[in-house]
Motif scaffolding. Structure first.
Motif, PDB file in Angstrom:
ATOM      1  N   GLU B   9       0.873  -1.253  -0.016  1.00  0.00           N
ATOM      2  CA  GLU B   9      -0.115   0.054  -0.057  1.00  0.00           C
ATOM      3  C   GLU B   9       0.761   1.363   0.103  1.00  0.00           C
ATOM      4  OE1 GLU B   9      -3.949  -0.570   2.701  1.00  0.00           O
ATOM      5  OE2 GLU B   9      -2.250  -1.053   3.601  1.00  0.00           O
ATOM      6  N   GLN B  10       2.375   1.216   0.099  1.00  0.00           N
ATOM      7  CA  GLN B  10       2.957   2.278   0.203  1.00  0.00           C
ATOM      8  C   GLN B  10       2.852   3.383  -0.691  1.00  0.00           C
ATOM      9  OE1 GLN B  10       4.730   3.150   2.731  1.00  0.00           O
ATOM     10  NE2 GLN B  10       3.980   1.408   3.630  1.00  0.00           N
ATOM     11  N   LEU B  40      -5.761  15.030  -7.265  1.00  0.00           N
ATOM     12  CA  LEU B  40      -4.812  14.010  -6.605  1.00  0.00           C
ATOM     13  C   LEU B  40      -5.526  13.262  -5.770  1.00  0.00           C
ATOM     14  CD1 LEU B  40      -1.444  15.862  -5.082  1.00  0.00           C
ATOM     15  CD2 LEU B  40      -1.826  14.197  -6.923  1.00  0.00           C
ATOM     16  N   GLU B  41      -6.642  13.430  -5.091  1.00  0.00           N
ATOM     17  CA  GLU B  41      -7.531  12.666  -4.718  1.00  0.00           C
ATOM     18  C   GLU B  41      -8.108  11.709  -5.465  1.00  0.00           C
ATOM     19  OE1 GLU B  41      -8.896  15.116  -0.531  1.00  0.00           O
ATOM     20  OE2 GLU B  41     -10.291  15.130  -2.431  1.00  0.00           O
ATOM     21  N   GLY B  42      -8.599  12.158  -6.736  1.00  0.00           N
ATOM     22  CA  GLY B  42      -9.082  11.047  -7.878  1.00  0.00           C
ATOM     23  C   GLY B  42      -8.158  10.205  -8.146  1.00  0.00           C
ATOM     24  N   LYS B  43      -7.003  10.604  -8.254  1.00  0.00           N
ATOM     25  CA  LYS B  43      -5.747   9.621  -8.656  1.00  0.00           C
ATOM     26  C   LYS B  43      -5.685   8.563  -7.627  1.00  0.00           C
ATOM     27  CE  LYS B  43      -1.838  11.280 -11.523  1.00  0.00           C
ATOM     28  NZ  LYS B  43      -0.680  12.304 -11.421  1.00  0.00           N
ATOM     29  N   CYS B  44      -5.835   9.233  -6.178  1.00  0.00           N
ATOM     30  CA  CYS B  44      -5.342   8.136  -5.031  1.00  0.00           C
ATOM     31  C   CYS B  44      -6.381   7.185  -5.132  1.00  0.00           C
ATOM     32  CB  CYS B  44      -5.326   9.151  -4.097  1.00  0.00           C
ATOM     33  SG  CYS B  44      -4.933   8.046  -2.398  1.00  0.00           S
ATOM     34  N   LEU B  47      -5.874   4.667  -7.744  1.00  0.00           N
ATOM     35  CA  LEU B  47      -4.502   3.856  -7.389  1.00  0.00           C
ATOM     36  C   LEU B  47      -5.119   2.669  -6.421  1.00  0.00           C
ATOM     37  CD1 LEU B  47      -1.499   3.475  -7.686  1.00  0.00           C
ATOM     38  CD2 LEU B  47      -1.381   4.853  -5.631  1.00  0.00           C
ATOM     39  N   THR B  48      -5.982   3.393  -5.149  1.00  0.00           N
ATOM     40  CA  THR B  48      -6.231   2.194  -4.348  1.00  0.00           C
ATOM     41  C   THR B  48      -7.103   1.186  -4.989  1.00  0.00           C
ATOM     42  OG1 THR B  48      -6.291   4.042  -3.052  1.00  0.00           O
ATOM     43  CG2 THR B  48      -7.186   2.163  -2.089  1.00  0.00           C
ATOM     44  N   GLU B  49      -8.025   1.603  -5.886  1.00  0.00           N
ATOM     45  CA  GLU B  49      -8.903   0.552  -6.458  1.00  0.00           C
ATOM     46  C   GLU B  49      -8.000  -0.517  -7.343  1.00  0.00           C
ATOM     47  OE1 GLU B  49     -11.685   2.978  -8.859  1.00  0.00           O
ATOM     48  OE2 GLU B  49     -12.811   3.442  -6.788  1.00  0.00           O
ATOM     49  N   GLY B 270     -10.034   0.055   0.487  1.00  0.00           N
ATOM     50  CA  GLY B 270      -8.570  -0.148   1.358  1.00  0.00           C
ATOM     51  C   GLY B 270      -8.904  -0.889   2.582  1.00  0.00           C
ATOM     52  N   GLY B 271      -9.954  -1.199   2.836  1.00  0.00           N
ATOM     53  CA  GLY B 271     -10.143  -2.446   4.120  1.00  0.00           C
ATOM     54  C   GLY B 271     -10.809  -1.691   4.948  1.00  0.00           C
ATOM     55  N   ALA B 272     -11.445  -2.667   6.109  1.00  0.00           N
ATOM     56  CA  ALA B 272     -12.402  -2.401   7.371  1.00  0.00           C
ATOM     57  C   ALA B 272     -11.830  -1.071   7.972  1.00  0.00           C
ATOM     58  CB  ALA B 272     -12.840  -3.628   8.163  1.00  0.00           C
TER      59      ALA B 272
END
Lengths: 302, 316
Positions: B9-10, B40-44, B47-49, B270-272
């Protein structure tokens, strides 16, 4: 000390250190006292060392052969064969491990089920084959055990299990774990119907088998000096980082801590099983031949 | 490296740090950088997805053990009301690695039981890292039999590396305690729902997991042995834990596919631990609907269904 006395100890030592000269098959070395034993004689002694009384590990078929009456044995669910549901592969394919174990033991999986008699009393008896992947419990072992319990229910007779297992079979992953619940549920049914389940623990019983069917007996009986526990000694030592006490997880340790009802020698097992089943199911004890009783003449009136 | 994020997740952690930095700058100056932040938030998010859409079994195993993941008590306080914790096995001790008590779900009483891990060091030790001893299982058994007497459904939460492998645990009959629960749970005349919320470690998990409905959180695991344990036995080294995790199929989707698990409960992106309240709410919804289903069955139907279900595992 005579020259002979001086010579003898070293002679006996040299005998002990040369097991390779023992021909394979006819002789067997006791794993505990190193005595070299003549196999036919050992078998007559139910694979118990006549020198030190060590109860050796034996195969499932030999076990049922020793414990059931010769007449009226019938193998149950003999055709069930394991499947590699997960296509499991570690350093070797599970499929290959199975094939190898089958070839080596002549059994299809690690549990053998028979219907038969113990000293004339009907029973369903199962035994684990430790040589088959460490007697591990996968779906077939669970299924066969459950069928044995259901058969005992149908026949209204006791179920007797000889366990010897390293635990659940990793290669069947969660399916193996669920066999713990499955076998325990079947045993609970037996219990609710008032039928005895006797669990005999033989060297060794660990993990998922210990934490399910093996500890759920109306009677838990162990053979002498068997290793029985939940976690293996090495795992415990690594966890607690201290040396384990002498005799830890041996039958005698379990008896002392209240986990088992009794320790029974292999030579006394049949009789004990028959006596216990007889008592629990109120079987008629063989009556001593009645002798004519002389009525005393002056018997006082009650 | 940000300890709140796992190794895989880094990249997400780095992006989030950048966003945080921009925010600080934004509040200091007149410059309008909100568009940049949004960007950037959209990118994040994507990326997480992207990372979470192709997790390996080993990565899921790490998520299931994430130090910030919600534990049983976190869920209890956010799913139920009026929780009264009940203690002790009445024979030896109170095991803090298993918690239990009566609570209300949607106004109706339930018996809640679950493994409990500790958050801070002292708490972790007190809870024995969520590894119960026999007295823990016996407490659970006592509470479950009480629930049966008072016709209260049972809800269990599974989150343990396994039953504790210690000297005292062996002396007091760890095997028997687990085995006993398996037998008892198979015949309890009240609905039982089990949810794996983190690690489902072997017999130590199953001992409170025999049920009418088995649910798993999306990023939880359930297996017969830990991946490390499996690897060190079969591969002779724990370094192959990732291979073992893959081979055993211990993730919710795989177990659902195999028919061993009934329901997968979605976790927030990203998890619970990224949105615990959302996770709790998802569990709550599923518990309510599942209980309604089970309460509609008669006692006989319920028991027959449970027995058939247990016997169907690997039936050939």
């Amino acid at each position: 000390m005579s020259w002979l006395d001086k010579l003898l100890p070293s002679m006996s030592r040299s005998v002990k250190t040369e097991p390779s000269s023992v021909p394979e098959g006819l002789w067997k070395k006791c794993v505990k006292c190193d005595a070299v034993l003549y196999r036919p004689e050992l078998e007559k002694n139910l694979d118990v060392c006549p020198k030190c009384e060590h109860h050796m590990r034996i195969g499932a078929r030999a076990r049922l052969g020793y414990m059931l009456d010769e007449d009226g044995r019938e193998e149950i669910a003999a055709d069930l064969e394991p499947k590699d549901i997960l296509k499991f592969r570690d350093t070797k394919k599970y499929k290959d491990r199975l094939a190898q174990a089958q070839k080596q033991t002549g059994e299809k999986d690690a549990l053998l089920v028979m219907k038969g008699f113990v000293q004339g009393q009907p029973v369903v008896m199962v035994a684990f084959e430790f040589a088959f992947m460490g007697g591990s419990m996968g779906t077939i072992v669970g299924e066969k055990f459950t069928r044995a319990a259901e058969l005992a229910l149908e026949e209204k007779c006791p179920l007797i299990c000889f366990s010897a297992s390293g635990g659940a079979r990793m290669q069947e992953a969660l399916f193996s774990l669920m066999q713990m619940a499955k076998t325990s549920a079947a045993l609970e049914k037996l219990k609710q119907n008032g039928l005895p389940y006797i669990s005999v623990l033989t060297d060794p019983v660990y993990g998922g088998v210990s934490a399910s069917l093996a500890m759920l007996g109306d009677l838990n009986i162990a053979e002498p000096n068997a290793l029985i526990g939940f976690a293996g000694p090495r795992v415990i030592e690594q966890t607690v980082r201290e040396k384990l006490p002498e005799g830890f997880q041996r039958s005698e340790f379990l008896l002392e801590h209240g986990a088992i009802d009794m320790i029974v020698k292999r030579s006394d097992m049949r009789e004990t099983l028959a006596r216990m089943c007889g008592a629990m199911l109120h079987y008629q004890q063989p009556q001593p031949v009645e002798e004519e009783i002389q009525q005393p003449l002056d018997f006082p009136a009650a | 490296m940000n300890p709140n994020y796992l190794e895989f997740e880094q990249p997400i952690a780095e992006l989030e740090a950048k966003i945080e930095e921009l925010r600080l700058v934004g509040s200091d100056t007149e410059l309008n950088i909100s568009r940049e932040i949004e960007n950037l938030e959209g990118k994040c998010q994507s990326l997480t997805e992207n990372i979470f859409s192709k997790l390996t079994a080993w990565q899921v195993a790490q998520l299931a053990r994430h130090p910030r993941r919600p534990y049983t008590l976190d869920y209890i306080y956010n799913i139920f009301t009026d929780f009264d914790e009940l203690h002790g096995d009445r024979h030896y001790a109170d095991d803090a690695a298993i918690v239990g008590g009566i609570a209300h779900l949607d106004g109706a009483p339930v018996m809640v039981i679950g493994h409990q891990k500790g958050r801070e060091i002292a708490d972790k030790v007190r809870r024995n890292f969520g590894m119960p001893k026999p007295e823990g299982y016996r407490k659970a058994c006592r509470l479950m039999e009480m629930a049966e007497r008072f016709k209260i459904p049972i809800v269990t939460f599974i989150d343990t590396p396994g039953a504790y492998p210690g000297i005292g645990a062996e002396e007091r009959g760890q095997s028997e305690a687990i085995a006993w629960n398996l037998g008892v749970m198979s015949r309890l005349k009240t609905p039982i729902i089990s949810t794996v919320i983190g690690e489902g470690g072997s017999g130590g998990a199953l001992a409170i997991g025999v049920c009418d409905k088995l649910m798993m959180m999306q990023y939880s695991t359930y297996s017969v042995i830990s991946p490390e344990g499996c690897a060190s036995i079969l591969w002779k080294t724990a370094d192959h834990a990732a291979d073992a995790a893959e081979a055993m199929g211990m993730t919710s989707d795989r177990l659902h596919e195999l028919g061993l698990v009934d329901t997968i409960i979605d976790e927030p992106l990203g998890g619970a631990h990224r949105a615990p309240m959302t996770a709790a709410d998802n569990i709550r919804q599923q518990l309510i609907s599942s209980l309604d289903e089970l309460k509609a069955l008669s006692e006989e139907e319920l028991l027959e269904r449970r027995y058939d279900r247990l016997l169907s595992y690997g039936r050939v």
